[in-house]
Design an enzyme around this catalytic site. Structure first.
Site, short mmCIF file in Angstrom:
data_model
loop_
_atom_site.label_atom_id
_atom_site.label_comp_id
_atom_site.label_asym_id
_atom_site.label_seq_id
_atom_site.Cartn_x
_atom_site.Cartn_y
_atom_site.Cartn_z
N TYR A 168 0.94 -0.87 -0.28
CA TYR A 168 0.00 0.27 -0.46
C TYR A 168 1.01 1.26 0.05
O TYR A 168 1.10 1.87 -0.76
CB TYR A 168 -1.21 -0.24 1.09
CG TYR A 168 -1.39 1.24 1.49
CD1 TYR A 168 -2.94 1.57 0.18
CD2 TYR A 168 -1.82 1.91 2.61
CE1 TYR A 168 -3.70 2.33 0.64
CE2 TYR A 168 -2.50 3.09 2.53
CZ TYR A 168 -3.63 3.24 1.74
OH TYR A 168 -4.01 4.61 2.07
N1 NAP Z 1 -9.23 5.83 5.79
C1 NAP Z 1 -7.43 6.25 5.96
O1 NAP Z 1 -6.85 5.53 6.84
C2 NAP Z 1 -6.62 6.46 5.14
C3 NAP Z 1 -5.38 6.87 5.36
C4 NAP Z 1 -4.76 7.23 4.05
C5 NAP Z 1 -4.86 7.76 3.51
N2 NAP Z 1 -6.17 6.94 2.70
C6 NAP Z 1 -6.70 7.25 1.14
O2 NAP Z 1 -7.54 8.33 1.69
C7 NAP Z 1 -8.49 8.01 0.23
C8 NAP Z 1 -9.91 7.88 0.70
O3 NAP Z 1 -10.05 6.03 1.46
P1 NAP Z 1 -11.46 6.08 2.44
O4 NAP Z 1 -10.43 5.54 4.06
O5 NAP Z 1 -12.02 7.29 2.38
O6 NAP Z 1 -11.99 4.73 1.44
P2 NAP Z 1 -13.06 3.78 1.56
O7 NAP Z 1 -13.90 4.76 2.89
O8 NAP Z 1 -12.78 2.46 1.70
O9 NAP Z 1 -13.24 4.99 0.13
C9 NAP Z 1 -13.42 4.39 -0.09
C10 NAP Z 1 -13.71 4.83 -2.37
O10 NAP Z 1 -12.89 4.77 -3.46
C11 NAP Z 1 -14.00 4.20 -4.30
N3 NAP Z 1 -13.38 3.44 -4.78
C12 NAP Z 1 -12.48 1.96 -4.69
N4 NAP Z 1 -11.70 1.54 -5.89
C13 NAP Z 1 -12.26 2.36 -6.92
C14 NAP Z 1 -12.19 1.50 -7.98
N5 NAP Z 1 -10.75 1.14 -8.47
N6 NAP Z 1 -12.65 2.57 -8.66
C15 NAP Z 1 -13.24 3.75 -8.69
N7 NAP Z 1 -13.21 4.39 -7.28
C16 NAP Z 1 -12.81 3.39 -6.61
C17 NAP Z 1 -14.98 3.10 -3.53
O11 NAP Z 1 -16.71 2.85 -4.37
P3 NAP Z 1 -17.41 2.44 -3.66
O12 NAP Z 1 -17.89 2.59 -2.60
O13 NAP Z 1 -18.36 2.07 -5.31
O14 NAP Z 1 -16.65 1.17 -3.85
C18 NAP Z 1 -15.00 4.17 -1.95
O15 NAP Z 1 -15.76 5.24 -2.99
C19 NAP Z 1 -7.98 6.86 -0.12
O16 NAP Z 1 -6.77 6.87 -1.21
C20 NAP Z 1 -6.93 5.73 0.47
O17 NAP Z 1 -5.26 4.98 0.24
C21 NAP Z 1 -6.67 6.71 3.62
#
Ligand code: NAP
Length: 260
Positions: A168
């Site tokens: 990741y």
């Molecule tokens: N949460 C954390 O602790 C954290 C920390 C650091 C960085 N981040 C980063 O922040 C960003 C948002 O993360 P989050 O925590 O909000 O994740 P999340 O709640 O799991 O939501 C993921 C989102 O990405 C969409 N998605 C996944 N694969 C996709 C694809 N192939 N094409 C189009 N859409 C896709 C999903 O769509 P569906 O709903 O349709 O599945 C969902 O809307 C990510 O890049 C993650 O790596 C998160």
């Protein structure tokens, strides 16, 4: 409604209506992207909500934005599929007249020690997180209008180097490199490119598969002693997207409560 008057008391000429700024938010159906949709809609943006498969959640995000007085539409697009992403941008231009802000929040996570990771999982993860970012920012680089902003997502784990995050974090390191190079390639376009690198944030991506003890341990790590929330991160994104944040360019913004 009273007729607007100029300061000298004469009737003011009708002002041309100002078109709202237009934002595309990939990953807008859930988590950080979902909250960002609401935050940008509240700021007056017309928003295109990108999602992978969760149509109900994407439609709910649109409803929330519209209920708040905004304009929004949901478009399904796998971010690694260049044709689907081009169509997503086409929709923004057809529905709302252009693209000013692209927030690329779509992403996935898989945790495993490097020695044990299945390489098919690695390829799949990098398809979404690296190829997906490349495809989205390629369209953004071609289409975002002057005054606009591109925001990608890295992770604070690139610096924290937690065991298990190898695949990741490697993908997110690529996102950081790509974003900083993009900022320089956009010279003369008046478009910024920055990466936001959250720490542990309470979304499905972070919470799924973790036991309570692990969550509590990670929540205790930042000096602010809690997990980040999608709202914490959406505020940072909204600032980077806005004219007020335009002097921030080519940066990785580590939004993590001070975790080291
Ligand atoms: N949460 C954390 O602790 C954290 C920390 C650091 C960085 N981040 C980063 O922040 C960003 C948002 O993360 P989050 O925590 O909000 O994740 P999340 O709640 O799991 O939501 C993921 C989102 O990405 C969409 N998605 C996944 N694969 C996709 C694809 N192939 N094409 C189009 N859409 C896709 C999903 O769509 P569906 O709903 O349709 O599945 C969902 O809307 C990510 O890049 C993650 O790596 C998160």
């Amino acid at each position: 409604m009273p007729i607007p008057t100029a300061l000298d008391g004469t009737a003011a000429s009708a002002q041309p209506s100002v078109s709202p700024r237009v934002a595309i938010v990939t990953g807008g159906s859930r988590g950080i992207g979902r909250r960002t949709v609401g935050r940008l809609a509240a700021d007056g943006y017309a928003v295109v909500v990108g999602y992978a498969g969760n149509r109900d959640e994407a439609e709910a995000a649109v409803k929330e934005a519209v209920a708040g007085g905004g304009r929004a539409v949901a478009v399904r697009a796998d971010v690694a599929d260049e044709h689907a992403v081009a169509a997503l941008f086409d929709t923004a231009e057809a529905e709302f007249g252009g693209v000013d802000v692209v927030v690329h929040a779509a992403g996935r996570m898989h945790l495993a020690p490097i020695a044990e990771l299945d390489l098919a999982v690695l390829d799949d993860l990098h398809r979404t997180n690296i190829r997906g970012t490349f495809v989205v920012v390629q369209q953004a680089a071609r289409r975002v209008r002057p005054g606009g902003a591109i925001v990608t997502f890295s992770t604070s784990v690139v610096g924290l180097a937690f065991p298990g995050y190898g695949a990741y974090a490697a993908g997110k390191g690529a996102v950081e490199a790509l974003t900083l190079i993009l900022a320089r390639e956009l010279r003369g376009r008046d478009v910024t490119a920055n990466a936001v690198a959250p720490g542990p944030t309470a979304t499905d991506l972070f919470l799924d598969g973790k036991d309570e003890e692990t969550i509590a341990r990670l929540a205790a790590q930042p000096p602010l002693e809690r997990l980040g929330t999608p709202a914490d991160i959406a505020e940072v994104v909204a600032f980077l997207a806005a004219p007020a944040g335009h002097w921030i360019n080519g940066q990785v913004v580590r939004a993590n409560g001070g975790i080291i």
